[in-house]
Structure formats: C-alpha cells, structure tokens
Design a protein around this motif. Structure first.
Motif, PDB file in Angstrom:
ATOM      1  N   LEU A  35       0.848  -1.194   0.000  1.00 61.53           N
ATOM      2  CA  LEU A  35       0.000   0.000   0.000  1.00 61.53           C
ATOM      3  C   LEU A  35       0.880   1.239   0.000  1.00 61.53           C
ATOM      4  N   GLY A  37       0.238   5.731   0.328  1.00 63.73           N
ATOM      5  CA  GLY A  37      -0.709   6.827   0.451  1.00 63.73           C
ATOM      6  C   GLY A  37      -0.075   8.047   1.064  1.00 63.73           C
ATOM      7  N   GLU A  38      -0.898   9.080   1.268  1.00 65.69           N
ATOM      8  CA  GLU A  38      -0.467  10.333   1.869  1.00 65.69           C
ATOM      9  C   GLU A  38      -1.095  10.469   3.254  1.00 65.69           C
ATOM     10  N   ALA A  57       4.218  11.078   3.246  1.00 61.92           N
ATOM     11  CA  ALA A  57       3.790   9.890   2.528  1.00 61.92           C
ATOM     12  C   ALA A  57       4.185   8.647   3.303  1.00 61.92           C
ATOM     13  N   SER A  59       4.446   4.246   2.813  1.00 61.01           N
ATOM     14  CA  SER A  59       4.403   3.063   1.959  1.00 61.01           C
ATOM     15  C   SER A  59       4.669   1.841   2.821  1.00 61.01           C
ATOM     16  N   PHE A 177      -5.499   9.965   6.428  1.00 60.41           N
ATOM     17  CA  PHE A 177      -4.892   9.324   5.270  1.00 60.41           C
ATOM     18  C   PHE A 177      -5.717   9.587   4.016  1.00 60.41           C
ATOM     19  N   SER A 178      -5.036   9.620   2.869  1.00 59.03           N
ATOM     20  CA  SER A 178      -5.719   9.836   1.592  1.00 59.03           C
ATOM     21  C   SER A 178      -4.894   9.204   0.470  1.00 59.03           C
ATOM     22  N   GLY A 179      -5.566   9.022  -0.664  1.00 60.61           N
ATOM     23  CA  GLY A 179      -4.870   8.581  -1.871  1.00 60.61           C
ATOM     24  C   GLY A 179      -4.247   7.209  -1.790  1.00 60.61           C
ATOM     25  N   TRP A 180      -4.860   6.297  -1.023  1.00 59.25           N
ATOM     26  CA  TRP A 180      -4.286   4.950  -0.938  1.00 59.25           C
ATOM     27  C   TRP A 180      -4.213   4.297  -2.316  1.00 59.25           C
ATOM     28  N   ARG A 181      -3.068   3.667  -2.618  1.00 63.33           N
ATOM     29  CA  ARG A 181      -2.885   2.872  -3.835  1.00 63.33           C
ATOM     30  C   ARG A 181      -2.583   1.436  -3.418  1.00 63.33           C
ATOM     31  N   ARG A 182      -3.371   0.507  -3.952  1.00 70.08           N
ATOM     32  CA  ARG A 182      -3.206  -0.908  -3.603  1.00 70.08           C
ATOM     33  C   ARG A 182      -2.206  -1.573  -4.542  1.00 70.08           C
TER      34      ARG A 182
END
Length: 216
Positions: A35, A37-38, A57, A59, A177-182
């Motif tokens: 994962l 995110g910001e 950020a 990770s 938290f925002s902008g999570w990328r899986r």
C-alpha cells in the motif's frame, strides 16, 4: 516528538471480526501485499490546542517493510527494511538505527496487510459512525505496557481514513490518510536506506551500539 508519535502508531494492532468497521477493514485489506498513500498529522495538547502539524507519505510492503516520510514542515524519514529501522533527521545530520522488532511487526501498518494476525493485544469495540466514518475503538489489553491509553480507527469506502491516539497525559494525535494505492509498483530502493555522506549513524548497526561518523 515525531519519533515518539511514530512509535505510538507502530504499537497499535487491530483484531479481525465481523461488524461494520471491521468489514471495512477486511474489504480494504483483501488480496494486497503493498500500500502507498499520503497523510496529514496533527498533535493536540490536553486542552485540545494544536501543538504540531505535519504531512508526508507512507508506503508498506508485506511482510514487514515500511517507509514513513515527513515532507513538511520539516523533512525526516523512517525506513524499516525487514531487519533494521532507520530514522534519518536531516536537520540534525543524524541517522539512528536499531533492530526491527515486534513493535513494527504488530502495527497498524502491518494490520493493513494481515489483519487476522493481530487480534491479541487490544479490546476492540465498534464505535459507530461519526464524521462520515465507521469507527473502531481500541483499548490495550496490557495498559501498563502500552505507550497510549486508547485509540480509534476510522474507515470509509476508500479504507483507513483516520487514526486517533490519546496518551496517558491527554495528548491526542490525529492521522488523516488519503490517496491509498493498492499493490503499487515500488521502486527497487523504496525500502532500502543508505546513510548520506557526512552524517552520524547512531545505534545498533551490528550486535552492539555504535556511533559511526561517515566521511565527507
């Protein structure tokens, strides 16, 4: 202050169960091994006054690697490579390193990758809906050993949206938290830290504590 806050965050775990906020947790963590995110962080004093605000950020990658990078207002970096935790503070020209332990393995960073593993250290209750989030309330099972008195995790459709911790003195830390990328494609060096030239490396580099001034 930042180092303490990160250690507080790294001490949290979340158990698995079947209710609203927990279902959000399971939906968010299904079939992932990474994962990114910001985050925004605000620290409040006992009178609810703002003590510190920062952002950056985060990770993480299974099973136990993470990168926690503060970008504003003052840069700093925490990297766990699976064996060691590196804390780099550019304003002090110093890197602190120590063996990676259970406090990192059993953490909310870890719970996002493997929530079923972490149901032993906290009593968890569904805390209802507020601010548009589904909340879990956490109380340490061993309060004398925990660095905080209580915590809350808030979930929305995008996953973990907010984390709140309160210590024994009433200081409250809020992470948004925002902008999570899986399962993002991480750079090869995302979880590798090499101390910059000219900084002191302090801590447990090998089997004993050392101070190593790196040559300019």
């Amino acid at each position: 202050m930042r180092r303490l806050i990160v250690l507080l965050i790294l001490a949290l775990v979340v158990p698995a169960a079947e209710a609203a906020a927990r279902q959000r947790l399971h939906a968010f963590t299904a079939a992932i091994d990474g994962l990114a995110g910001e985050f925004r962080q605000s620290v409040y004093g006992p009178q609810d006054e703002v003590i510190e605000e920062s952002g950056g950020a985060v990770s993480l990658k299974a099973p136990r690697q993470f990168r926690w990078e503060y970008r504003a207002p003052y840069p700093s970096l925490i990297v766990a490579d699976g064996d060691h935790v590196w804390i780099y503070e550019p304003d002090m020209q110093q890197v602190t390193v120590r063996r990676q332990g259970l406090e990192e393995q059993d953490s909310p960073l870890a719970v996002l990758l493997d929530p079923d593993e972490l149901d032993r250290q906290f009593r968890v209750e569904e805390a209802g809906v507020s601010d548009g989030l589904e909340w879990l309330a956490l109380t340490p099972r061993k309060p004398d050993e925990a660095p905080f008195a209580r915590a809350r995790l808030g979930f929305d459709a995008g996953g973990l949206a907010r984390m709140e911790l309160v210590d024994a003195l009433g200081q409250r830390t809020v992470m948004t938290f925002s902008g999570w990328r899986r399962n993002p494609r991480f750079p090869a060096d995302a979880f590798v830290f090499t101390p910059p030239e000219g900084v002191d490396v302090v801590g447990e580099v090998g089997l004993s504590a050392e101070v190593i001034p790196l040559a300019e």
